[in-house]
Design a protein around this motif. Sequence first.
Motif: not given
Length: 407
Positions: A5-9, A12-13, A130-132, A139-141
């Motif tokens: 989950t951390i790696r995928l987050s 995505m970031f 959704g959590k990812i 990241g956009w923000i």
Amino acid sequence: MNTITIRLSIMMFLQFFIWGGWFVTLGTFLGGTLGASGSEIGMAFSTQSWGAIIAPFIIGLIADRFFNAERILGILHLVGAALMYMMYMSTDFAGFYPYVLGYMIAYMPTLALVNSVSFGQMTDPSKEFGKIRVWGTIGWIVAGLVISYVFSWDSQQGIADGMLRNTFMLCAIASLALGIYSFTLPATPPAAKGTEAASLGQLLGLDALAMLKDRNFFVFFASSVLICIPLAFYYQNANPFLTEIGVENATGKMTLGQVSEVLFMLALPVFLNRFGIKMTLLLGMAAWVLRYALFAIGDAESGLFLLIIGIALHGICYDFFFVSGQIYTNAKAGDKVKSAAQGLITLATYGVGMLVGFWVAGQITDNYAGDAGHAWQQIWMFPAAFAVVVLVLFLLVFKQEDVKADA
């Protein structure tokens, strides 16, 4: 939060940090640094639409059949890093345009690829995705806040000194990092390997064209395409408008739109289930009308709060029309054409609709450009009036349907 989950987050970031780091200020950079006209700025933004039109071919013909998704993702971001660096080096619009076109053709397929990589590692996507995905919005923000509040590249002085150019270097570095990082992600083999090749119609979602025989879906489909014309005005003109009238840290303030998007996403299922799809879609269209009216009457001083409200309406504008529209499309489509239906609506909106929208926005902006700047009130009243027409037509013709959304 487990390691996957951390790696995928992180993936995505970086994916959306890159997009938010240059696309928001693109119009301001082109007009303020390269001296581009409204029509030329419209051409640059329309590369997103060309990327959206071409992306299904890259995903359907290559990624889904021959190569792991994470490897294609890595290659496209490495290519993107090189193109982003060339955009940073460009000194005029003629030299800039081929690189931004190439970049968007490379970038738009990665939006589907990061989803494929994520879904490939999940046992229950409805609960886990959704959590990812929210880390993409974060990241956009963060990109907007860094540009405005850390480096001040979007300030009047920063634009005058050509500092806004640095957004492309920042995103080139982030793209290089994501390109390398992608090769470390869990293996995601091609989903359609060894199966019959998809037809051109399947890749473009044309298998779902039969859905247009349903009157309600046809009205929704046509409204979705038409509402993309006002949508294009926001993407193309919001940052140049705020910057030109003297709003400080405009890019940072625009991140309120992404915060709003997250908050209203949480409220969307409740609203859909309680008030129905027609009211939800109407509220989304009404928010576009209100947003542009606020932009037309607001200013950088006493009317700044009106502009802030207009920015914060992004959650209703986007979630209550486009996201609820995806839910409606999914509910209307049968099991065999659900993917095709989503592909068709994406092609029609982000492809055709916004392609027309960016062209119209460029023409209108040029028409109200002068030596002292733009007549922004007149510019913003056009998409407001257009959205009113779409809203009224939808109100009169679309019949209420019972569409439920899982919370």
